[in-house]
Design a protein around this motif. Structure first.
Motif, PDB file in Angstrom:
ATOM      1  N   VAL A   1       0.608  -1.400   0.589  1.00  0.00           N
ATOM      2  CA  VAL A   1      -0.536   0.224   0.194  1.00  0.00           C
ATOM      3  C   VAL A   1       0.812   1.275   0.050  1.00  0.00           C
ATOM      4  O   VAL A   1       0.235   2.699   0.278  1.00  0.00           O
ATOM      5  N   GLY A   2       1.931   1.458  -0.175  1.00  0.00           N
ATOM      6  CA  GLY A   2       2.921   2.178   0.107  1.00  0.00           C
ATOM      7  C   GLY A   2       4.298   1.754  -0.585  1.00  0.00           C
ATOM      8  O   GLY A   2       4.550   0.693   0.139  1.00  0.00           O
ATOM      9  N   ILE A   3       5.294   2.394  -1.550  1.00  0.00           N
ATOM     10  CA  ILE A   3       6.554   2.498  -1.624  1.00  0.00           C
ATOM     11  C   ILE A   3       7.257   3.670  -1.019  1.00  0.00           C
ATOM     12  O   ILE A   3       7.017   4.600  -1.033  1.00  0.00           O
ATOM     13  N   SER A   4       8.646   3.586  -0.995  1.00  0.00           N
ATOM     14  CA  SER A   4       9.417   4.117  -1.104  1.00  0.00           C
ATOM     15  C   SER A   4      10.922   3.195  -2.218  1.00  0.00           C
ATOM     16  O   SER A   4      11.392   2.313  -1.725  1.00  0.00           O
ATOM     17  N   VAL A   5      10.836   4.072  -3.194  1.00  0.00           N
ATOM     18  CA  VAL A   5      12.498   3.511  -3.942  1.00  0.00           C
ATOM     19  C   VAL A   5      13.506   4.874  -4.297  1.00  0.00           C
ATOM     20  O   VAL A   5      13.017   5.549  -4.220  1.00  0.00           O
ATOM     21  N   TRP A   6      14.781   4.123  -4.059  1.00  0.00           N
ATOM     22  CA  TRP A   6      15.925   4.839  -4.004  1.00  0.00           C
ATOM     23  C   TRP A   6      16.981   4.302  -4.356  1.00  0.00           C
ATOM     24  O   TRP A   6      17.337   3.145  -4.573  1.00  0.00           O
ATOM     25  N   PHE A   7      18.238   5.588  -5.030  1.00  0.00           N
ATOM     26  CA  PHE A   7      19.178   4.883  -4.887  1.00  0.00           C
ATOM     27  C   PHE A   7      20.281   5.642  -4.181  1.00  0.00           C
ATOM     28  O   PHE A   7      20.085   6.517  -3.660  1.00  0.00           O
ATOM     29  N   LEU A   8      21.743   5.051  -4.497  1.00  0.00           N
ATOM     30  CA  LEU A   8      22.873   5.902  -3.069  1.00  0.00           C
ATOM     31  C   LEU A   8      23.406   6.850  -4.825  1.00  0.00           C
ATOM     32  O   LEU A   8      22.979   6.744  -5.715  1.00  0.00           O
ATOM     33  N   ASN A   9      23.414   7.796  -3.972  1.00  0.00           N
ATOM     34  CA  ASN A   9      23.828   9.507  -5.040  1.00  0.00           C
ATOM     35  C   ASN A   9      25.282   8.994  -4.191  1.00  0.00           C
ATOM     36  O   ASN A   9      25.375   8.880  -3.281  1.00  0.00           O
ATOM     37  N   TYR A  10      26.463  10.725  -4.530  1.00  0.00           N
ATOM     38  CA  TYR A  10      27.532  10.415  -4.124  1.00  0.00           C
ATOM     39  C   TYR A  10      27.725  12.335  -3.596  1.00  0.00           C
ATOM     40  O   TYR A  10      27.849  12.705  -5.493  1.00  0.00           O
ATOM     41  N   SER A  11      28.231  12.680  -3.188  1.00  0.00           N
ATOM     42  CA  SER A  11      28.400  14.567  -2.768  1.00  0.00           C
ATOM     43  C   SER A  11      29.902  14.555  -2.873  1.00  0.00           C
ATOM     44  O   SER A  11      30.781  13.729  -2.149  1.00  0.00           O
ATOM     45  N   THR A  12      30.697  15.273  -3.404  1.00  0.00           N
ATOM     46  CA  THR A  12      31.646  15.323  -4.196  1.00  0.00           C
ATOM     47  C   THR A  12      32.250  16.329  -3.107  1.00  0.00           C
ATOM     48  O   THR A  12      33.663  16.677  -2.523  1.00  0.00           O
ATOM     49  N   TRP A  13      31.278  17.587  -2.472  1.00  0.00           N
ATOM     50  CA  TRP A  13      31.461  18.230  -1.400  1.00  0.00           C
ATOM     51  C   TRP A  13      31.609  17.547  -0.221  1.00  0.00           C
ATOM     52  O   TRP A  13      32.620  17.837   0.630  1.00  0.00           O
ATOM     53  N   THR A  14      30.899  16.484   0.123  1.00  0.00           N
ATOM     54  CA  THR A  14      30.398  15.805   1.372  1.00  0.00           C
ATOM     55  C   THR A  14      32.289  15.132   1.151  1.00  0.00           C
ATOM     56  O   THR A  14      32.191  13.706   3.001  1.00  0.00           O
ATOM     57  N   GLY A  15      32.197  14.048   0.296  1.00  0.00           N
ATOM     58  CA  GLY A  15      33.115  13.435   0.534  1.00  0.00           C
ATOM     59  C   GLY A  15      31.879  11.854   1.022  1.00  0.00           C
ATOM     60  O   GLY A  15      32.256  10.680   1.036  1.00  0.00           O
TER      61      GLY A  15
ATOM     62  N   LEU B   1       8.045   7.954  -3.649  1.00  0.00           N
ATOM     63  CA  LEU B   1       7.409   7.714  -1.800  1.00  0.00           C
ATOM     64  C   LEU B   1       6.160   8.363  -2.609  1.00  0.00           C
ATOM     65  O   LEU B   1       5.238   8.854  -2.945  1.00  0.00           O
ATOM     66  N   TYR B   2       4.950   7.605  -2.182  1.00  0.00           N
ATOM     67  CA  TYR B   2       3.862   7.214  -2.666  1.00  0.00           C
ATOM     68  C   TYR B   2       3.515   6.146  -2.309  1.00  0.00           C
ATOM     69  O   TYR B   2       3.810   4.802  -1.351  1.00  0.00           O
ATOM     70  N   VAL B   3       2.232   6.665  -0.743  1.00  0.00           N
ATOM     71  CA  VAL B   3       1.378   5.462  -0.537  1.00  0.00           C
ATOM     72  C   VAL B   3      -0.389   5.762  -1.058  1.00  0.00           C
ATOM     73  O   VAL B   3      -0.477   7.111  -1.023  1.00  0.00           O
ATOM     74  N   ARG B   4      -1.000   4.461  -1.301  1.00  0.00           N
ATOM     75  CA  ARG B   4      -2.239   4.750  -2.447  1.00  0.00           C
ATOM     76  C   ARG B   4      -3.328   5.548  -1.296  1.00  0.00           C
ATOM     77  O   ARG B   4      -3.150   5.793  -0.506  1.00  0.00           O
ATOM     78  N   ALA B   5      -4.202   5.871  -1.954  1.00  0.00           N
ATOM     79  CA  ALA B   5      -4.846   7.428  -1.695  1.00  0.00           C
ATOM     80  C   ALA B   5      -5.701   6.786  -0.299  1.00  0.00           C
ATOM     81  O   ALA B   5      -6.127   7.082   0.858  1.00  0.00           O
TER      82      ALA B   5
ATOM     83  N   ARG C   1      -3.747   6.810   3.053  1.00  0.00           N
ATOM     84  CA  ARG C   1      -3.423   7.672   3.729  1.00  0.00           C
ATOM     85  C   ARG C   1      -3.963   8.409   4.803  1.00  0.00           C
ATOM     86  O   ARG C   1      -4.793   8.384   5.346  1.00  0.00           O
ATOM     87  N   GLY C   2      -3.253   8.696   5.822  1.00  0.00           N
ATOM     88  CA  GLY C   2      -3.140   9.237   6.783  1.00  0.00           C
ATOM     89  C   GLY C   2      -3.028   8.470   8.546  1.00  0.00           C
ATOM     90  O   GLY C   2      -3.573   8.832   9.105  1.00  0.00           O
ATOM     91  N   HIS C   3      -2.535   7.326   8.384  1.00  0.00           N
ATOM     92  CA  HIS C   3      -1.904   6.591   8.993  1.00  0.00           C
ATOM     93  C   HIS C   3      -0.332   6.632   9.721  1.00  0.00           C
ATOM     94  O   HIS C   3      -0.130   5.880  10.680  1.00  0.00           O
ATOM     95  N   GLY C   4       0.031   7.664   8.374  1.00  0.00           N
ATOM     96  CA  GLY C   4       1.255   8.317   9.054  1.00  0.00           C
ATOM     97  C   GLY C   4       2.274   6.594   8.032  1.00  0.00           C
ATOM     98  O   GLY C   4       3.451   6.913   8.731  1.00  0.00           O
ATOM     99  N   TYR C   5       1.466   6.086   7.177  1.00  0.00           N
ATOM    100  CA  TYR C   5       2.855   5.309   6.327  1.00  0.00           C
ATOM    101  C   TYR C   5       4.051   6.380   5.408  1.00  0.00           C
ATOM    102  O   TYR C   5       4.893   5.766   5.372  1.00  0.00           O
ATOM    103  N   GLY C   6       3.536   7.150   4.821  1.00  0.00           N
ATOM    104  CA  GLY C   6       4.524   7.987   4.658  1.00  0.00           C
ATOM    105  C   GLY C   6       5.766   8.335   4.987  1.00  0.00           C
ATOM    106  O   GLY C   6       6.805   8.611   4.695  1.00  0.00           O
TER     107      GLY C   6
END
Length: 171
Positions: free
Chosen positions: A69-83, A92-96, A99-104
């Motif tokens: 009923v909800g998803i987060s899809v993510w990947f790594l990135n990299y900051s040359t400034w922070t190393g 980021l999505y929660v089915r309509a 919503r209202g349960h705090g899942y997001g």
């Protein structure tokens, strides 16, 4: 790690078999973002990306009554400034109707915890300018817009044209 949420839901890392539910959420998100025909991803694409030999994309799901009923899809990135690495939240999505349960909030807090635990410098994402409910939600957590930056993208014919080799001047 699995976390129990309200209403008998659980937040957990995605696993094989979740692809139909993840794809359904991606399609609903695209519809919400006024791009219902833009999704080209298939269940097979998700299987390869999330569960292949060397996954570079990750997902967490909220499962309730056996359904995603909800998803987060993510990947790594990299900051040359922070190393250091960071996380880029693609979706980021929660089915309509869920919503209202705090899942997001649980999904986003889970990503923040991963970043902190692994020593990553930040969590980044983009939100459409007109998406006032999401903007208010993100601001309520202390997130802020990167007003000084404008995102750019190469795709389609422009991507292909840019990939063509060119003669180097003076060579």
């Amino acid at each position: 790690m699995t976390t129990t949420l309200s209403g008998g839901a659980v937040l957990r890392p995605a696993r094989p078999g979740d692809e139909p539910g993840i794809l359904a959420c991606i399609r609903e998100l695209a519809e919400y973002e006024r791009e219902p025909d833009a999704v080209e991803t298939t269940e097979a694409d998700l299987t390869a990306a999330l569960f292949g030999d060397h996954p570079a994309v990750f997902a967490h799901v909220v499962e309730r009554d056996g359904a995603v009923v909800g998803i987060s899809v993510w990947f790594l990135n990299y900051s040359t400034w922070t190393g250091r690495h960071g996380l880029y939240l693609e979706d980021l999505y929660v089915r309509a109707d869920q919503r209202g349960h705090g899942y997001g909030q649980a999904l986003l807090r889970n990503l923040a915890a991963i970043a902190v635990e692994r020593g990553y410098a930040r969590v980044d994402w983009a939100v459409l300018d007109w998406n006032a409910p999401s903007i208010a939600f993100y601001r309520s957590l202390g997130a802020f817009p990167m007003d000084d930056w404008t995102g750019y993208r190469l795709t389609g014919d422009a991507l292909v044209a840019t990939a063509r080799p060119v003669a180097v001047r003076g060579a």
